[in-house]
Design a protein around this motif. Structure first.
Motif, PDB file in Angstrom:
ATOM      1  N   SER A  68       0.828  -1.206   0.000  1.00 60.61           N
ATOM      2  CA  SER A  68       0.000   0.000   0.000  1.00 60.61           C
ATOM      3  C   SER A  68       0.858   1.249   0.000  1.00 60.61           C
ATOM      4  CB  SER A  68      -0.929  -0.023   1.216  1.00 60.61           C
ATOM      5  OG  SER A  68      -1.669   1.178   1.299  1.00 60.61           O
ATOM      6  N   HIS A  69       1.879   1.266   0.861  1.00 60.73           N
ATOM      7  CA  HIS A  69       2.772   2.428   0.891  1.00 60.73           C
ATOM      8  C   HIS A  69       3.523   2.586  -0.428  1.00 60.73           C
ATOM      9  CE1 HIS A  69       2.402   4.119   4.891  1.00 60.73           C
ATOM     10  NE2 HIS A  69       2.308   2.899   5.392  1.00 60.73           N
ATOM     11  N   LEU A  70       3.943   1.452  -0.998  1.00 59.16           N
ATOM     12  CA  LEU A  70       4.641   1.523  -2.287  1.00 59.16           C
ATOM     13  C   LEU A  70       3.732   2.125  -3.369  1.00 59.16           C
ATOM     14  CD1 LEU A  70       7.020   0.777  -4.170  1.00 59.16           C
ATOM     15  CD2 LEU A  70       5.964  -1.463  -4.456  1.00 59.16           C
ATOM     16  N   PHE A  71       2.493   1.690  -3.408  1.00 59.20           N
ATOM     17  CA  PHE A  71       1.541   2.216  -4.396  1.00 59.20           C
ATOM     18  C   PHE A  71       1.333   3.726  -4.201  1.00 59.20           C
ATOM     19  CE2 PHE A  71      -2.853   3.164  -5.697  1.00 59.20           C
ATOM     20  CZ  PHE A  71      -2.777   2.795  -7.018  1.00 59.20           C
ATOM     21  N   ASP A  72       1.152   4.128  -2.941  1.00 61.87           N
ATOM     22  CA  ASP A  72       0.954   5.557  -2.668  1.00 61.87           C
ATOM     23  C   ASP A  72       2.184   6.367  -3.048  1.00 61.87           C
ATOM     24  OD1 ASP A  72      -1.558   5.025  -1.748  1.00 61.87           O
ATOM     25  OD2 ASP A  72      -0.989   4.938   0.366  1.00 61.87           O
ATOM     26  N   PHE A  73       3.367   5.793  -2.794  1.00 61.87           N
ATOM     27  CA  PHE A  73       4.583   6.540  -3.107  1.00 61.87           C
ATOM     28  C   PHE A  73       4.760   6.681  -4.625  1.00 61.87           C
ATOM     29  CE2 PHE A  73       9.152   6.932  -3.856  1.00 61.87           C
ATOM     30  CZ  PHE A  73       9.421   8.034  -3.063  1.00 61.87           C
ATOM     31  N   ILE A  74       4.441   5.625  -5.384  1.00 64.73           N
ATOM     32  CA  ILE A  74       4.539   5.725  -6.854  1.00 64.73           C
ATOM     33  C   ILE A  74       3.580   6.787  -7.375  1.00 64.73           C
ATOM     34  CG2 ILE A  74       4.096   4.481  -9.003  1.00 64.73           C
ATOM     35  CD1 ILE A  74       5.137   1.962  -7.634  1.00 64.73           C
ATOM     36  N   VAL A  75       2.383   6.810  -6.817  1.00 57.02           N
ATOM     37  CA  VAL A  75       1.420   7.837  -7.230  1.00 57.02           C
ATOM     38  C   VAL A  75       1.948   9.228  -6.894  1.00 57.02           C
ATOM     39  CG1 VAL A  75      -0.899   8.745  -6.815  1.00 57.02           C
ATOM     40  CG2 VAL A  75      -0.552   6.289  -7.078  1.00 57.02           C
ATOM     41  N   GLU A  76       2.581   9.357  -5.743  1.00 51.86           N
ATOM     42  CA  GLU A  76       3.134  10.660  -5.367  1.00 51.86           C
ATOM     43  C   GLU A  76       4.242  11.092  -6.328  1.00 51.86           C
ATOM     44  OE1 GLU A  76       5.311  12.827  -1.570  1.00 51.86           O
ATOM     45  OE2 GLU A  76       5.197  10.668  -1.707  1.00 51.86           O
ATOM     46  N   ARG A  77       5.102  10.158  -6.701  1.00 53.58           N
ATOM     47  CA  ARG A  77       6.174  10.512  -7.633  1.00 53.58           C
ATOM     48  C   ARG A  77       5.609  10.867  -9.011  1.00 53.58           C
ATOM     49  NH1 ARG A  77      11.419   9.426  -6.439  1.00 53.58           N
ATOM     50  NH2 ARG A  77      11.699  10.687  -8.310  1.00 53.58           N
ATOM     51  N   ILE A  78       4.546  10.193  -9.419  1.00 52.62           N
ATOM     52  CA  ILE A  78       3.894  10.559 -10.689  1.00 52.62           C
ATOM     53  C   ILE A  78       3.346  11.975 -10.605  1.00 52.62           C
ATOM     54  CG2 ILE A  78       1.936  10.043 -12.193  1.00 52.62           C
ATOM     55  CD1 ILE A  78       2.372   7.090 -11.560  1.00 52.62           C
ATOM     56  N   ASN A  79       2.744  12.308  -9.456  1.00 49.58           N
ATOM     57  CA  ASN A  79       2.222  13.664  -9.291  1.00 49.58           C
ATOM     58  C   ASN A  79       3.337  14.698  -9.301  1.00 49.58           C
ATOM     59  OD1 ASN A  79      -0.468  12.900  -9.161  1.00 49.58           O
ATOM     60  ND2 ASN A  79      -0.425  12.592  -6.950  1.00 49.58           N
ATOM     61  N   GLN A  80       4.483  14.351  -8.736  1.00 50.69           N
ATOM     62  CA  GLN A  80       5.624  15.274  -8.785  1.00 50.69           C
ATOM     63  C   GLN A  80       6.086  15.484 -10.228  1.00 50.69           C
ATOM     64  OE1 GLN A  80       8.658  13.728  -6.216  1.00 50.69           O
ATOM     65  NE2 GLN A  80       7.499  14.118  -4.333  1.00 50.69           N
ATOM     66  N   ALA A  81       6.064  14.410 -11.006  1.00 50.80           N
ATOM     67  CA  ALA A  81       6.472  14.543 -12.414  1.00 50.80           C
ATOM     68  C   ALA A  81       5.480  15.359 -13.218  1.00 50.80           C
ATOM     69  CB  ALA A  81       6.641  13.147 -13.038  1.00 50.80           C
ATOM     70  N   LEU A  82       4.216  15.368 -12.784  1.00 52.72           N
ATOM     71  CA  LEU A  82       3.178  16.102 -13.508  1.00 52.72           C
ATOM     72  C   LEU A  82       2.932  17.483 -12.931  1.00 52.72           C
ATOM     73  CD1 LEU A  82       0.553  13.249 -14.039  1.00 52.72           C
ATOM     74  CD2 LEU A  82       2.220  14.104 -15.668  1.00 52.72           C
ATOM     75  N   GLN A  83       3.735  17.894 -11.952  1.00 58.60           N
ATOM     76  CA  GLN A  83       3.570  19.240 -11.399  1.00 58.60           C
ATOM     77  C   GLN A  83       3.934  20.291 -12.434  1.00 58.60           C
ATOM     78  OE1 GLN A  83       5.862  19.462  -7.816  1.00 58.60           O
ATOM     79  NE2 GLN A  83       4.295  18.488  -6.552  1.00 58.60           N
ATOM     80  N   PHE A  84       3.398  21.474 -12.268  1.00 59.22           N
ATOM     81  CA  PHE A  84       3.613  22.562 -13.232  1.00 59.22           C
ATOM     82  C   PHE A  84       3.932  23.829 -12.458  1.00 59.22           C
ATOM     83  CE2 PHE A  84      -0.798  21.771 -12.303  1.00 59.22           C
ATOM     84  CZ  PHE A  84      -1.287  23.001 -11.895  1.00 59.22           C
ATOM     85  N   PRO A  85       4.780  24.671 -13.024  1.00 55.10           N
ATOM     86  CA  PRO A  85       5.185  25.889 -12.297  1.00 55.10           C
ATOM     87  C   PRO A  85       4.127  26.977 -12.306  1.00 55.10           C
ATOM     88  CG  PRO A  85       6.239  25.793 -14.454  1.00 55.10           C
ATOM     89  CD  PRO A  85       5.505  24.500 -14.279  1.00 55.10           C
ATOM     90  N   GLY A  86       3.307  27.031 -13.349  1.00 58.72           N
ATOM     91  CA  GLY A  86       2.341  28.113 -13.475  1.00 58.72           C
ATOM     92  C   GLY A  86       1.128  27.938 -12.576  1.00 58.72           C
ATOM     93  N   LYS A  87       0.166  28.826 -12.779  1.00 62.44           N
ATOM     94  CA  LYS A  87      -1.056  28.814 -11.999  1.00 62.44           C
ATOM     95  C   LYS A  87      -2.149  28.112 -12.769  1.00 62.44           C
ATOM     96  CE  LYS A  87      -4.309  31.838  -9.573  1.00 62.44           C
ATOM     97  NZ  LYS A  87      -4.697  33.235  -9.295  1.00 62.44           N
ATOM     98  N   GLN A  88      -2.867  27.257 -12.066  1.00 63.60           N
ATOM     99  CA  GLN A  88      -3.970  26.528 -12.698  1.00 63.60           C
ATOM    100  C   GLN A  88      -5.171  27.451 -12.860  1.00 63.60           C
ATOM    101  OE1 GLN A  88      -5.289  22.398 -11.421  1.00 63.60           O
ATOM    102  NE2 GLN A  88      -6.969  23.600 -10.627  1.00 63.60           N
ATOM    103  N   HIS A  89      -5.682  27.514 -14.086  1.00 67.98           N
ATOM    104  CA  HIS A  89      -6.878  28.335 -14.343  1.00 67.98           C
ATOM    105  C   HIS A  89      -8.146  27.510 -14.127  1.00 67.98           C
ATOM    106  CE1 HIS A  89      -9.362  31.451 -16.025  1.00 67.98           C
ATOM    107  NE2 HIS A  89      -9.818  30.633 -16.963  1.00 67.98           N
ATOM    108  N   THR A  90      -8.228  26.382 -14.763  1.00 71.80           N
ATOM    109  CA  THR A  90      -9.343  25.458 -14.580  1.00 71.80           C
ATOM    110  C   THR A  90      -8.814  24.036 -14.683  1.00 71.80           C
ATOM    111  OG1 THR A  90      -9.819  25.633 -16.949  1.00 71.80           O
ATOM    112  CG2 THR A  90     -11.153  26.995 -15.477  1.00 71.80           C
ATOM    113  N   PHE A  91      -9.667  23.079 -14.359  1.00 70.85           N
ATOM    114  CA  PHE A  91      -9.274  21.681 -14.515  1.00 70.85           C
ATOM    115  C   PHE A  91     -10.486  20.858 -14.913  1.00 70.85           C
ATOM    116  CE2 PHE A  91     -10.668  21.675 -10.076  1.00 70.85           C
ATOM    117  CZ  PHE A  91     -11.417  20.509  -9.999  1.00 70.85           C
TER     118      PHE A  91
END
Length: 1718
Positions: A413-436
């Motif tokens: 479970s922790h491994l799965f959560d950590f992989i998801v967290e690293r994916i989110n770090q890779a998909l982070q963006f520097p700008g400001k989100q307007h909509t989603f």
């Protein structure tokens, strides 16, 4: 009569449809649905009227079997919809909304039409086809992009487009909720939505954010998916992906949240189940581990685990997760698998142990960096901490096994959560989100034989989502009713809030479970007993099974679900037991990571979501409470967005393609809430029509009086009030009509009855007409026979012998009379023919003679022309070869210079190393100073010589000025004498003959030959002197170079001394001293090489000679080393002083040289001005000679008029005898005069040619002198050589002045001849000969500074609309080419090149500025084409001169080959054409689908059907919609504009062909994606529209453009919609006729075919399969959509201009008054 009676009965029954449910009566011929155990529902037709109180319903099934079906009067079987409403895109379009109708509609669409998507109000129902379909390509994405949701067939892309459009329009966040059971295709649907967003919202950056978002799916699927009995790749977790957009609505990043990973599958699987996918991918053999072999099958058929592993690693790399991270993940997975193989043995009943020799335990500890002894101890013991003491208690084997499995699940479970967290770090963006836009991929309602805690949480989540869905549906319904001003009434619906309260409320199931888990001695039995005590017989939604005390039943909205106790309570109590806090694994499960890498010396794993920790360390958050909190956060997010729903359905459990299991589908429809939505819709007004759609569909039911009303809305109200008496069955809104269930079926029945009655009437009339026609034909034949028979009988009765003799005599007389007349006519024709033949043969002979004469002359002209072209071609080739040689030599010289610079660089480095050896060499410095003094002395001598040369040049200039004055005086005297002589000649011209003039011309010719010889001698002398000057120049250059080399050597030595690098170590100094002798030898050789490098090295050294640069190059370390050695620094200071002295000397010399160079430059400029003046004089002479040629040509043309004069004289002979004698004398005189003067002018032309040659030689000499002067300007020190060459240039200018005087003399002679020509013209004028007007040679004279004005006025500021009227096509292009001819005429390459460049740049600029202006693009496409043709036509090449007139051939370019510019202009024209096509496509594209498909060009043939909730139109008035007329008007506008702008007919045809291809492709693509358009009537409409387009082509005379062929696929598709589709012959005909359609396209149209009326038949699946089998032999591309972006290859045919350049005039509107026609 039987048909009429039957229709009347049906009509009568249909009038009572609305009263069926109320009266509880069913009538014969009604069709109903009855329940069935296998098919769920079966269709049946009532064979006997049903009355209230009957216990049985007499029905007949579809297979023909009759059945007495028992019924309950309170619940009659549901009615079946008419066939016309079956297969609709939207379930809400059905008239009867109930479960069997929904199930049947889905089955027809899925099985027969092969359509997997269907709307159900706001829900998209997606059925898994278990087969790859060609409906997800980029072409499909672009087809749905920008379309309204109801315009196209249902599709997942339509839902994605609707979400994207609402986000952009309302600036509000959106959510797409994808749900369904395992194997229904949820993950694939969510993946397609994200792919759609990634395609339509491409970001402009190079970060590839879209690819990263899509790459996150394979990783999460590899970790969180598993094989189940229902799905080979089942997602065992919920996922919510937020795709972030910026203000321009482009993807900038994403974020992922997961819910309830099914961890129990890590340690336990049932049979045929598999472990999570990644375990197979990362570890070798799955048979070796307990956790992976429980399911019994480790291989999935058709799945390549190795390929999936490689794909997953690629996605890791794409997201920036490197190999180290991947290896750490594989280590953790391997540790979990080895942990499952750890053997735990029982030691008695209360204890257990693990062997320290267990290899799997050692591997597990090694992979996680743990202590093996402690791990073995704490896996078999647990620690109990109380307030007073800590107790360590052993565990039994069962408890230890549970603890081991719990540890494995915790790590996973922790491994799965950590992989998801690293994916989110890779998909982070520097700008400001307007909509989603959020995409929720979550499990649907699940019920199994054994339901675990995961199923309980899944069903709990679906209860929350169903509640949110119900609220959203009612909100939309309320908004729709309020918008249409319809009263809103509450509808009874199932509210699942009690079930949610049962689960999550205070003292609910989850809270009791959490309470039991936190107790030290909590057990499953205690928890179940609490549930029984609190809810049994107290809550109707909670039940206790009769035969079990270990489970409970919850009544969900979809079904009852029984939860087993061991799979719920035991799971939670084990997982969340406090013994997980043992010290050994504390480092393995820290919540806060220390480093980025999750696995190092200590394992640090953190959850993807922060967990709130309780202040009490003993209290821990359970899985249930954690899921409840995350679910509440999800509901908050969904409630803050606009949701869109996708319900995925699994059609069968065997995973067979396009197989429909009605029982499984009905079960899922109930579970996903679709049927509940249908039930809610059925209680209100489910069917909704706009007034326009209602009017178009049911206008056949309206009377003429009703149709006479102008307001269509009022017509609809009147008709409905007449047809439906119960006003509660419908409501009138502002833009729509709302119907209750069954009313649309009733209206459809009325419509079909009306049509059937009309068909019967038509059949009756047609059959009667055919019989009457047949009867009249037979009657006419009988009358004719009677007529002939009666006539024959009358003839036989009247004929006698006397009448026969008279008749025979009359025939004989007629024979001889006719023979005489024919012979007479033949004789006349013979005489006429002989006469005509004589004259014709004479005419042909004369014509042949003239033709032979012309051919003979043409051969002579061709001989000279071809010789001239060959010489010109040879000169061009020679010039080209010389240019290549020159460029090659320049490149070789550049390479040599580069090599020399490299060698110099190496020498400089070597010399710097020798500087330390020459520090104490003071003798060399003294020698340098002596050499400098010598140089200064030489410099002074050079300065004195320069002053002397200046004085000499000034004296010579004064002398030349005096000579010029004297020559001018002589010129004036000669002009006076010439005038006197001309006056004397005027007095004696009538007496003298022309012999004297000829003698004078001969004398002048001899003088000219003598002068020519003198000129040639002088030119040879000049050439010899130039050679001598060149030799002197080379000698002087050698001398100067030697002096420069000496000076350079000095400067280099000084520079080397200043640029030296002192070695860092004293050892290097000692080594250099030992090598001093060898280095000195190398230095001498290097000096010799440097002297051979010419002056380039000296320039480089002078430019690079900078003390500050040397100091800056020395680093601080070098300076420190220098400071360490005082002696070296002292020597360096001495050298620096010496270099300063040298520098001051050099600067003073440089200033003196610069002053001298400035003086010399001034003189050279003065001389160049004189040379330019001479060139201008030569040009004026050329102009005078051209004028003389024009006069000669005019006289020759006048000479041709003399035969006409002779005819006039012969006519006047009879009138006046005296006048005849005088005219004859004048004619004799003219015969003698004109040829003589013609010879005179021929000799004059010869002299002009010689003069041209002399002028060219003089130009060569002047250019050589200019080259010499320019060479002198480059050398700054060569003063003596400059003075000599200047003297030579002065002498040449004097000689040029002499030549100019001689030319003046020749001009005077020419003036005399001109005077004589004038006298001759006067005599011709007396003979009444009309004079010809001034001739032009087709050029525009301009100045180079006027180029910008020409481009500005003729290109940039020109407006096509004000120009094209009364103007020849391509007038600007012709004017530009006339300017090009003028530059070519001047033989000015720079002028021509400049003009061509600015012209092309101007056209590019005007096209760029007006890139969306169709008229401007059309205008400049035409002019670019004409300009290109002019360059070809007048290029002088034979292939382009074939159709030229002789006069046009004279206008060809003489000096330059513009083939390169032709290529550039051709490329520019292609660019303009492509932009031109794009603008036309953008203008006509919005009209194509409304005009070609939606508009009904054939009145009375409506193709509209009910469209349900998704409406295409909400407007009452349809005046603004596009029609076929709009398309034709737009095409006519394009055509007229292109014709007005003079576009070539071939180009126009190519443009029209491209437009017709776009119309056909877009229409056909839309037809493929719109099932409601695939009908027989729509095929008729399309063929009618195609005929309109063909008529337009015929009207515009464009049949040869091949535009009609581009519409062939559309035409065949329309034919396919109309043709009969029943028998084998029909299938064969379809295969033979539809050659332009691919197999995929034909099958798609057949599957999408939708009947509009009841008398139309559907295409059976067997017929489709038959056609598909016949088409299997075809080898075509399996592509459904046509490429609308395809462009045909454009060709620019050569069409010579028929307009003569000399006849072209510039309109005043062009504002080009500064141009003059030549």
């Amino acid at each position: 009569m039987s048909e009429v009676n039957e229709s009347a009965v049906i009509f009568f029954l249909s009038r009572r449809i609305t009263k069926i449910q109320k009266n509880s009566e069913l009538y014969r011929y009604n069709r109903v649905w009855i329940p069935d155990n296998e098919e769920v529902w079966r269709s049946a037709e009532i064979t006997k009227n049903y009355k209230a109180g009957d216990r049985f319903l007499h029905v007949q099934l579809e297979d023909g079997t009759e059945l007495n079906y028992p019924v309950d009067p309170a619940a009659l079987p549901p009615l079946r919809n008419p066939d016309i409403l079956v297969g609709e895109n939207d379930l809400t379009a059905l008239s009867y909304l109930h479960e069997p109708a929904v199930l049947h509609n889905l089955k027809v669409r899925f099985v027969e039409s092969k359509l997997i998507y269907t709307y159900s109000g706001i829900i998209l129902v997606a059925i898994n086809p278990y087969k790859q379909l060609p409906i997800y390509g980029d072409a499909i994405i672009h087809a749905y992009s920008g379309q309204n949701m109801g315009d196209m067939d249902p599709h997942i892309f339509a839902v994605a487009e609707e979400a994207y459009k609402q986000m952009a329009r309302n600036n509000k966040n959106q959510s797409i909720i994808v749900s369904g059971e395992s194997g229904a295709g949820k993950t694939v649907s969510a993946r397609y939505t994200m792919r759609y967003f990634a395609t339509v919202s491409k970001s402009s950056s190079n970060a590839h954010v879209e690819d990263k978002v899509l790459a996150s799916n394979p990783i999460t699927e590899a970790v969180g998916n598993a094989k189940t009995t229902r799905n080979d790749n089942s997602s065992r977790f919920g996922k919510y992906t937020e795709i972030s957009f910026d203000q321009s609505y482009q993807i900038i990043g994403a974020n992922m949240r997961t819910y309830l990973l099914e961890k129990s599958r890590v340690v336990f699987q049932s049979q045929i189940f598999q472990h999570c996918n990644f375990c197979f991918l990362s570890i070798g053999s799955a048979e070796e581990f307990n956790y992976t072999r429980m399911g019994g099958s480790t291989v999935i058929e058709g799945v390549d685990d190795r390929a999936n592993m490689v794909e997953t690693q690629k996605t890791f790399a794409l997201l920036g997760l490197k190999e180290d991270f991947q290896m750490d993940v594989f280590k953790m997975l391997a540790a979990i698998l080895h942990l499952g193989n750890v053997e735990i043995t029982a030691v008695g009943d209360e204890r257990s142990s693990i062997s320290l020799k267990d290899k799997h335990l050692h591997i597990f500890c090694e992979l996680l960096d743990l202590n093996c002894d402690k791990m073995a101890q704490w896996m078999c013991h647990r620690k109990i901490i109380t307030t007073s003491e800590t107790v360590i208690k052993p565990m039994t084997r069962a408890q230890a096994v549970n603890a081991r499995d719990a540890l494995a699940k915790k790590i996973y479970s922790h491994l799965f959560d950590f992989i998801v967290e690293r994916i989110n770090q890779a998909l982070q963006f520097p700008g400001k989100q307007h909509t989603f836009i959020g995409v929720l991929d979550i499990y649907g309602f699940e019920t199994f034989d054994v339901n675990s805690f995961e199923q309980f949480c899944i069903n709990y989540a679906n209860e929350k989502l169903q509640q949110q869905f119900n609220m959203h549906v009612f909100k939309l319904e309320q908004e729709e009713y309020m918008k249409e001003d319809i009263p809103w009434t509450l509808i009874d619906f199932y509210d699942n809030q009690p079930v949610i309260d049962l689960i999550e409320a205070k003292m609910g199931i989850l809270e009791l479970l959490d309470e039991e888990c936190l107790l030290p001695h909590g057990t499953d039995e205690n928890w179940l007993q609490k549930l029984y005590n609190n809810f049994v017989n107290k809550n109707a939604l909670f039940e206790k099974p009769r035969m079990s005390n270990t489970s409970f039943i919850v009544q969900h909205f979809a079904d009852k679900v029984e939860c087993k106790q061991p799979s719920v309570a035991k799971y939670l109590t084990v997982v969340l037991s406090p013994h997980f806090q043992f010290h050994l694994c504390a480092n393995s499960f820290r919540d806060n990571p220390v480093s980025i890498s999750p696995f190092g010396s200590a394992i640090n794993i953190r959850s993807a979501r922060p967990v709130l920790k309780s202040p009490n360390k003993q209290l821990r958050m359970t899985v249930g409470s954690k899921f409840r909190s995350s679910l509440s956060l999800l509901m908050v997010t969904l409630n803050a967005t606009t949701p869109h729903y996708v319900r995925c359905i699994k059609p069968n459990d065997e995973k067979l393609p396009f197989e429909f299991d009605s029982r499984r589908v009905a079960q899922q429809l109930r579970a996903c809430g679709v049927l509940e939505t249908i039930r809610i819709s059925a209680q209100s007004y489910p069917s909704r029509w706009t007034y326009i759609e209602f009017f178009s569909r049911y206008s056949i039911l309206m009377t003429q009086q009703e149709l006479s009303i102008n307001d269509k809305k009022q017509i609809c109200k009147i008709v409905l009030q007449r047809l439906i008496q119960d006003h509660n069955q419908y409501q009138f809104g502002r833009t729509k009509i709302f119907f209750r269930a069954g009313q649309v079926a009733y209206l459809e029945k009325l419509r079909s009855d009306k049509l059937r009655h009309a068909c019967i009437m038509i059949q009756k009339s047609v059959r009667g007409w055919l019989q009457r026609k047949k009867f009249l034909h037979i009657k006419e034949a009988a009358v004719t026979i009677q007529q002939y028979f009666r006539g024959q009988r009358a003839v036989r009765q009247t004929i006698t012998a006397r009448t026969l003799k008279q008749t025979w005599a009359a025939i004989i007389i007629q024979k001889y009379c006719r023979g005489y007349l024919v012979r007479r006519l033949c004789q006349l024709i013979h005489v006429a023919a002989v006469t005509i033949q004589a004259y014709t043969r004479g005419f042909l002979a004369r014509k042949k003679y003239r033709q032979m004469l012309e051919e003979h002359k043409a051969v002579i002209l061709q001989k000279y022309a071809r010789a001239w072209l060959a010489r010109r071609r040879f000169q061009n080739i020679r010039r080209f070869v010389l240019n290549i040689q020159l460029s090659y030599r320049v490149q070789q010289l550049q390479k040599k210079i580069e090599e020399q610079s490299r060698e110099n660089h190496g020498l400089l480095e070597r010399l710097t190393s020798l500087a330390s050896a020459h520090m104490n060499d003071t003798d060399t410095i003294q020698k340098l100073e002596l050499d400098l003094e010598k140089l200064t002395a030489q410099k002074r001598t050079y300065e004195e010589k320069g002053k002397k040369h200046k004085e000499d040049s000034e004296w010579k200039i004064l002398k030349l000025q005096n000579q010029n004055k004297e020559l001018q005086e002589q010129k004036e005297n000669l002009e006076i004498k010439l005038q006197e002589k001309t006056e004397e000649m005027k007095g004696t011209i009538s007496k003298r003959s022309f012999k004297g003039v000829i003698k004078e011309l001969q004398i002048l010719e001899k003088n000219f030959q003598n002068q020519k010889q003198d000129y040639e001698k002088e030119i040879e002398m000049l050439k010899g002197e130039v050679k001598i000057l060149k030799e002197e120049k080379t000698q002087l250059q050698h001398q100067i170079q030697q002096e420069i080399v000496i000076q350079d050597g000095l400067k280099m030595e000084v520079g080397q001394l200043t640029k030296q690098k002192i070695p860092e170590l004293q050892k290097e100094i000692e080594l250099l001293q030992t090598q001093k002798l060898d280095v000195e030898k190398q230095a001498h050789s290097q000096k010799r090489e440097l002297r051979e490098k010419m002056s380039e090295v000296t320039k480089q050294l002078l430019e690079s000679y900078d003390f500050e640069d040397v100091r800056s190059r020395l680093s601080t370390e070098d300076l420190e080393h220098l400071n360490e050695d005082g002696e070296l620094w002292f020597a360096y200071e001495g050298l620096k002083k010496a270099t300063r002295v040298l520098e001051s000397h050099f600067q003073s010399q440089k200033e003196i040289y610069e002053k001298e160079i400035e003086g010399l430059n001034f003189k050279v400029e003065h001389l160049s001005q004189d040379i330019n003046h001479l060139q201008k004089l030569f040009r004026e002479e050329n102009d005078i000679n051209d004028g003389i040629r024009l006069e000669v040509s005019r006289l020759t043309s006048e000479n041709l008029v003399i035969p006409d004069l002779r005819q006039q004289i012969s006519e006047l002979e009879n009138q006046k005898l005296d006048l005849e004698n005088r005219l004859q004398e004048q004619a004799v005189k003219l015969k003698g005069k004109v040829p003589v003067w013609f010879l005179v002018f021929q000799t004059n032309e010869a002299w002009n040619d010689v003069d041209k040659k002399e002028k060219e030689r003089l130009k060569v000499t002047t250019r050589e002198s200019e080259g010499l002067s320019n060479g002198l300007m480059q050398d700054e020190i060569q003063d003596e050589l400059q003075s000599k060459i200047k003297q030579e240039t002065i002498r040449l200018t004097v000689e040029n002045m002499d030549l100019e005087e001689k030319l003046d003399m020749k001009d005077r002679i020419i003036k005399k001849l001109e005077d004589q020509i004038k006298t001759l013209t006067k005599t011709i004028e007396k003979a009444h000969v009309p004079a010809l007007s001034k001739e032009y040679i087709g050029m525009m004279e301009y100045k180079k500074e006027d180029e910008e004005r020409i481009i500005q006025n003729l290109i940039l500021d020109l407006k096509p609309r004000g120009v094209v009227v009364n103007m020849i096509p391509g007038l600007p292009a012709h004017i530009l080419f006339m300017c090009v001819r003028y530059a070519d005429y001047l033989n000015d390459a720079d002028m021509l090149k400049s003009f061509m460049n600015v012209t092309i740049d101007g056209i590019k600029q005007v096209v760029k500025d007006h890139s969306e202006d169709f008229e401007m693009l059309s205008f400049w496409l035409s002019n670019a084409y004409y300009f290109l043709n002019c360059l070809k036509q007048y290029s002088g090449e034979e292939e382009f001169m074939k159709s030229n007139t002789p006069h046009q051939n004279k206008n060809c370019l003489k000096h330059f080959d513009l083939s390169e510019y032709r290529q550039i202009l051709s490329d520019l024209a292609i660019r303009i054409y492509h932009q031109f096509i794009i603008v036309m496509e953008n203008n006509i594209q919005p009209m194509i689908v409304p005009g070609m498909l939606e508009y009904e060009s054939l009145q009375g043939i409506s193709g509209l059907k009910p469209t349900g909730f998704r409406k295409r139109s909400s407007s009452i008035d349809d005046t603004d919609t596009y029609t076929m007329t709009s398309i034709l008007q737009q095409l006519s506008y394009f055509y007229s504009t292109m014709c007005q702008n003079g576009l070539d007919s071939e180009l126009l045809k190519q443009a029209v062909k491209q437009l017709f291809f776009l119309i056909g492709a877009i229409t056909l693509n839309s037809l493929f994606l719109r099932k409601d358009m695939c009908s027989c009537r729509k095929g008729m409409q399309i063929r009618c529209n195609i005929s309109y387009l063909e008529e337009w082509l015929k009207d515009k005379n464009l049949q040869s453009s091949n535009a009609k062929e581009t519409l062939e696929p559309l035409s065949q598709a329309a034919w396919l919609l109309q043709v009969k589709k029943i028998t084998d012959d029909d299938a064969k005909e379809i295969c033979e006729h539809c050659t332009s359609l691919s197999t995929v396209q034909i099958v798609k149209i057949l599957n999408s075919y939708t009947p509009i009326d009841d008398f139309e038949k559907r295409v059976t699946p067997s017929f489709v399969r038959k056609v598909q089998a016949m088409l299997n032999s075809r080898e075509d591309v399996p592509q459904l959509m046509l490429d609308t972006k395809y462009l045909f290859q454009v060709t620019f045919p050569f069409t010579p201009s028929p307009h003569a350049l000399e006849m072209i005039q510039v309109p005043s509107s062009f504002k080009l008054g500064f141009l003059t026609r030549v």
